[in-house]
Design a protein around this motif. Sequence first.
Motif, PDB file in Angstrom:
ATOM      1  N   GLY A  28       0.810  -1.204   0.000  1.00 18.34           N
ATOM      2  CA  GLY A  28       0.000   0.000   0.000  1.00 18.34           C
ATOM      3  C   GLY A  28       0.847   1.260   0.000  1.00 18.34           C
ATOM      4  N   GLY A  76      -3.556   8.643  -5.474  1.00 18.99           N
ATOM      5  CA  GLY A  76      -3.505   7.207  -5.687  1.00 18.99           C
ATOM      6  C   GLY A  76      -2.578   6.876  -6.837  1.00 18.99           C
ATOM      7  N   ALA A 119      -4.766   6.533  -1.213  1.00 20.66           N
ATOM      8  CA  ALA A 119      -4.680   6.928   0.192  1.00 20.66           C
ATOM      9  C   ALA A 119      -6.081   7.163   0.737  1.00 20.66           C
ATOM     10  CB  ALA A 119      -3.838   8.186   0.321  1.00 20.66           C
ATOM     11  N   ASP A 120      -6.356   6.655   1.928  1.00 23.80           N
ATOM     12  CA  ASP A 120      -7.681   6.693   2.528  1.00 23.80           C
ATOM     13  C   ASP A 120      -7.868   8.007   3.300  1.00 23.80           C
ATOM     14  OD1 ASP A 120     -10.019   6.378   3.930  1.00 23.80           O
ATOM     15  OD2 ASP A 120      -9.516   4.413   4.764  1.00 23.80           O
ATOM     16  N   PRO A 121      -8.777   8.883   2.869  1.00 20.91           N
ATOM     17  CA  PRO A 121      -8.977  10.145   3.588  1.00 20.91           C
ATOM     18  C   PRO A 121      -9.345   9.949   5.062  1.00 20.91           C
ATOM     19  CG  PRO A 121     -10.053  10.234   1.447  1.00 20.91           C
ATOM     20  CD  PRO A 121      -9.616   8.814   1.655  1.00 20.91           C
ATOM     21  N   GLN A 122     -10.100   8.907   5.372  1.00 25.42           N
ATOM     22  CA  GLN A 122     -10.475   8.676   6.763  1.00 25.42           C
ATOM     23  C   GLN A 122      -9.235   8.385   7.608  1.00 25.42           C
ATOM     24  OE1 GLN A 122     -13.381   9.228   7.943  1.00 25.42           O
ATOM     25  NE2 GLN A 122     -15.002   8.650   6.532  1.00 25.42           N
ATOM     26  N   GLN A 123      -8.327   7.582   7.088  1.00 30.54           N
ATOM     27  CA  GLN A 123      -7.083   7.292   7.806  1.00 30.54           C
ATOM     28  C   GLN A 123      -6.266   8.565   8.040  1.00 30.54           C
ATOM     29  OE1 GLN A 123      -4.720   4.381   5.738  1.00 30.54           O
ATOM     30  NE2 GLN A 123      -5.556   2.682   6.930  1.00 30.54           N
ATOM     31  N   TRP A 172      -7.233  13.042  -4.590  1.00 31.11           N
ATOM     32  CA  TRP A 172      -8.460  13.446  -3.917  1.00 31.11           C
ATOM     33  C   TRP A 172      -8.954  14.751  -4.538  1.00 31.11           C
ATOM     34  CZ3 TRP A 172      -6.611  13.559   1.888  1.00 31.11           C
ATOM     35  CH2 TRP A 172      -6.252  12.270   2.292  1.00 31.11           C
ATOM     36  N   THR A 186     -12.324  17.320  -0.605  1.00 32.20           N
ATOM     37  CA  THR A 186     -11.943  16.319   0.392  1.00 32.20           C
ATOM     38  C   THR A 186     -10.625  16.686   1.054  1.00 32.20           C
ATOM     39  OG1 THR A 186     -13.173  14.518  -0.662  1.00 32.20           O
ATOM     40  CG2 THR A 186     -11.289  13.895   0.691  1.00 32.20           C
ATOM     41  N   SER A 246     -16.278   9.537  -3.171  1.00 36.16           N
ATOM     42  CA  SER A 246     -16.942   8.251  -2.954  1.00 36.16           C
ATOM     43  C   SER A 246     -16.749   7.338  -4.146  1.00 36.16           C
ATOM     44  CB  SER A 246     -18.438   8.465  -2.719  1.00 36.16           C
ATOM     45  OG  SER A 246     -19.138   7.238  -2.662  1.00 36.16           O
ATOM     46  N   ARG A 257     -14.722   6.560  -9.127  1.00 34.55           N
ATOM     47  CA  ARG A 257     -14.951   7.485  -8.014  1.00 34.55           C
ATOM     48  C   ARG A 257     -15.723   8.697  -8.498  1.00 34.55           C
ATOM     49  NH1 ARG A 257     -10.462  10.079  -5.375  1.00 34.55           N
ATOM     50  NH2 ARG A 257      -9.410  10.004  -7.388  1.00 34.55           N
TER      51      ARG A 257
END
Length: 398
Positions: free
Chosen positions: A194, A224, A254-258, A291, A295, A332, A372
């Motif tokens: 990752g 990404g 890359a996960d925005p939540q992380q 992103w 975001t 999303s 997305r």
Amino acid sequence: MYLFVRLSALCIALAFLNGCGRQDAPPLDQQLYVWQRQWTPAHEAALKDSRADFSTLRVLALQAFPQAGWSRARIDPALLKADGRPLIAVIRLDGQLKALNQDDVITQITQVISDWQAQGLTLAGVEIDHDAGNARLPAYREFLVHLRAALPASVALSITALPAWLDSSELPALLSTVDSSVLQVHAVSDPHRGLFDPDMARQWAKSWSRVTPKPFYLALPAYGVALLPSTSGAPIVESEVRIERGGERRELLADPQQLSQLGAQLRADAPPHLAGLIWFRLPLANDRRAWSLTTLRAVARGDALDSRLVLNLSAQQGLYDIGIRNEGNLDSAWPERLTLAVQGCEGADALAGYALQQTPDLLTFTRLRDGRIAAGEQRAIGWARCAKIDQGESHVHP
């Protein structure tokens, strides 16, 4: 005992004013990398919309590659001058270069500074991005000493740094030659694992803070890549520019939540000397592997993240255009399925990426591939010519 009680009571009372323990740390500075090699008209809107949330621009200026030699980024100096934020020129020296020709490299860097100044740009600093192996850190330190002497005193010097350097006894001496460092914590491990590991990022940041007494920043991912198979076994990494090659692409993002959670943790308990976060990279409207700016701003601010996909219908004389709109601040994935309650349909079809199943009272659009939809954006799914589509009985299934 009485003294302890009195001190405790005093501490509780003062907590409402100043806090009895560690004072709240100042907010972490938020900066942006502008990494496009060829600037386009899309930069104007991206710079304008990012100005309120990101204090400083670190702009790719010059690159050196083995065999290929030197390449300058084609910036828009008028846009940068109008933007007015502090400006740091980033010089990328590929880690595969066999050696750094000090005189040549310093000449190239000072020429870029001179040319940018001649175009009306005021540089706050220069950042050297060089993925040197640990064995080459002494030579890299010597180069930085000579570069520092050649730069104007008003231009700060920083370097992009790798977590692997923490294993080198040469690191403190290297960091002593620069004004600050940028610890890159993305794309530093095996791509199969990752882009980013938030736990490792925090661990590296804490370790870095124990080595340097100077300000440092974390370079974080907002993008990404795709991994393509190769005959050598090591994957080929596709980023901004498409590689004309067959085979299945494995998308990493890359996960925005992380990253949002990491930002909250760092704001609550920042390692000593951590001055801020630098996001890679400024997203343009057509950047399919970054992103959205909506975001990115939300993550940088620490806002709660939410993607709200809603059905978007527009009708003209019985012909419906069917789409989805993301009304949240979080990019999303395309929804897995849309179901529309309909009456009297004469025809319907799905657009690329979806398949349609039709019964007299229901249209079902099913996702065929991943994609997305950016925060604040919309996407067409299909069309239908119907007497009626009941939006209240129609649903978007994430």
